[in-house]
Design a protein around this motif. Structure first.
Motif, PDB file in Angstrom:
ATOM      1  N   ILE A  73       0.860  -1.189   0.000  1.00 18.60           N
ATOM      2  CA  ILE A  73       0.000   0.000   0.000  1.00 18.60           C
ATOM      3  C   ILE A  73       0.884   1.223   0.000  1.00 18.60           C
ATOM      4  O   ILE A  73       1.956   1.224   0.620  1.00 18.60           O
ATOM      5  N   THR A  76      -0.962   7.960  -2.567  1.00 16.67           N
ATOM      6  CA  THR A  76      -0.954   8.665  -3.855  1.00 16.67           C
ATOM      7  C   THR A  76      -1.197  10.162  -3.683  1.00 16.67           C
ATOM      8  O   THR A  76      -0.896  10.951  -4.577  1.00 16.67           O
ATOM      9  N   GLY A 102      -5.001  10.008  -0.242  1.00 16.20           N
ATOM     10  CA  GLY A 102      -5.454   8.910  -1.090  1.00 16.20           C
ATOM     11  C   GLY A 102      -4.371   7.852  -1.164  1.00 16.20           C
ATOM     12  O   GLY A 102      -3.210   8.121  -0.872  1.00 16.20           O
ATOM     13  N   ASP A 103      -4.765   6.640  -1.511  1.00 19.95           N
ATOM     14  CA  ASP A 103      -3.776   5.566  -1.575  1.00 19.95           C
ATOM     15  C   ASP A 103      -4.166   4.527  -2.610  1.00 19.95           C
ATOM     16  O   ASP A 103      -5.293   4.482  -3.100  1.00 19.95           O
ATOM     17  N   SER A 104      -3.199   3.679  -2.946  1.00 21.97           N
ATOM     18  CA  SER A 104      -3.401   2.560  -3.861  1.00 21.97           C
ATOM     19  C   SER A 104      -2.835   1.307  -3.227  1.00 21.97           C
ATOM     20  O   SER A 104      -1.976   1.366  -2.339  1.00 21.97           O
ATOM     21  N   ILE A 105      -3.325   0.144  -3.698  1.00 19.94           N
ATOM     22  CA  ILE A 105      -2.798  -1.123  -3.208  1.00 19.94           C
ATOM     23  C   ILE A 105      -2.429  -2.018  -4.389  1.00 19.94           C
ATOM     24  O   ILE A 105      -2.939  -1.860  -5.502  1.00 19.94           O
ATOM     25  N   SER A 106      -1.539  -2.959  -4.120  1.00 15.54           N
ATOM     26  CA  SER A 106      -1.180  -3.996  -5.072  1.00 15.54           C
ATOM     27  C   SER A 106      -1.056  -5.291  -4.295  1.00 15.54           C
ATOM     28  O   SER A 106      -0.452  -5.320  -3.219  1.00 15.54           O
TER      29      SER A 106
END
Length: 313
Positions: A73, A76, A102-106
């Protein structure tokens, strides 16, 4: 109403043609209908809810045996960063006032508490109901049996405490859970296995969470145990371990004999890495189960946040 079929005419190491028709993509989940949902929800006691999922976090244990990526995580957008970047194209005063994050996950789709769908494993280029990779697998995903096809699951759930049966907190590494263990649990706990049940198995592996010891040499179901549950009408089978099944495999050729049997032959989806310790501590062996996975189109697995509610007496 669909016919209630509780055991498919499975053949060893061959995919099964669904008795629910050539277009069926959900297998034993066909046993769920309005009547069965109403029956279990009418018995549920909502005063207590057990959360059966684990957190997702950087460094969490997971399936890395085939090189799949661990959970990540990253931010962004941050309040201070927006003052510099001004990604929204607003004034300095607006960015100072509005603290935007805000954030992103992989992650691998089989990360944390999750379901395994029927396109996860098969035989000879085919999956459940004879869907073939040649016809149904594109450049990105399968167009059959993905996570988006799974209905929300409302069903009676039962918990089989195999670790408790053996008087241990955690089963020994690679302990094989077969028919004898399962029958003994049912008898000891005075629980009946009924067609349409979600069956959860307590191995005690969550006592090792979040150590990486959680992933090695897991105690779990063998094919004999999986066949016993499937042939008695289980619609989903899950456990508190990494793989549901015993690892390493005792089968010379098939490195995941329980996965291939349940998904390709028996039409029974799998739930992995379920948190069952609270149910065990309160000896809640029978409950109302609810679980819905994220509708990731075509995915071989998807995160699920299942919950259990005890049954009113």
């Amino acid at each position: 109403m669909k016919e209630k079929i509780i055991a498919y005419n499975a053949q060893f190491h061959q995919v099964t043609k669904s008795p629910y028709g050539k277009g069926d993509e959900i297998g034993m989940l066909n046993l769920i209908d309005g009547k069965s949902r109403s029956a279990i929800m009418s018995r549920a006691d909502p005063s207590k809810v057990f959360d059966l999922s684990v957190d997702h976090f950087v460094g969490m244990p997971g399936w890395f045996g085939a090189g799949d990526q661990p959970y990540q995580i990253w931010m962004t957008h941050t309040p201070a960063g927006e003052i510099v970047d001004n990604s929204m194209g607003v004034t300095l005063e607006a960015n100072q006032l509005i603290s935007y994050s805000g954030d992103s996950i992989s992650m691998y789709t089989h990360c944390g508490t999750h379901i395994d769908t029927f396109n996860h494993f098969g035989y000879n280029g085919q999956i459940f109901n004879e869907f073939s990779a040649e016809t149904h697998l594109g450049s990105r995903a399968w167009d059959k049996c993905g996570a988006e096809k799974h209905p929300p699951i409302f069903a009676r759930g039962i918990l089989l405490d195999v670790a408790g049966l053996h008087g241990v907190a955690t089963l020994p590494p690679s302990h094989a859970i077969g028919e004898a263990d399962l029958k003994a649990c049912l008898a000891k706990q005075d629980v009946k296995l009924l067609p349409g049940d979600v069956v959860l198995i307590h191995t005690g592996q969550m006592k090792l969470w979040p150590s990486m010891a959680f992933v090695a040499n897991t105690p779990g179901l063998n094919r004999e145990g999986a066949e016993f549950l499937a042939k008695h009408g289980a619609i989903m089978i899950g456990a508190d371990n990494l793989t549901l099944e015993q690892t390493p495999s005792a089968h010379e050729l098939n490195f995941f004999p329980v996965h291939t049997y349940l998904l390709a032959e028996a039409g029974v989806p799998i739930l992995e890495m379920a948190y069952l310790d609270e149910l065990v501590s309160e000896q809640v062996w029978e409950f109302a189960f609810f679980g819905a996975c994220i509708k990731l189109r075509g995915a071989t697995g998807a995160p699920m946040r299942p919950v259990a509610m005890p049954l009113a007496h």
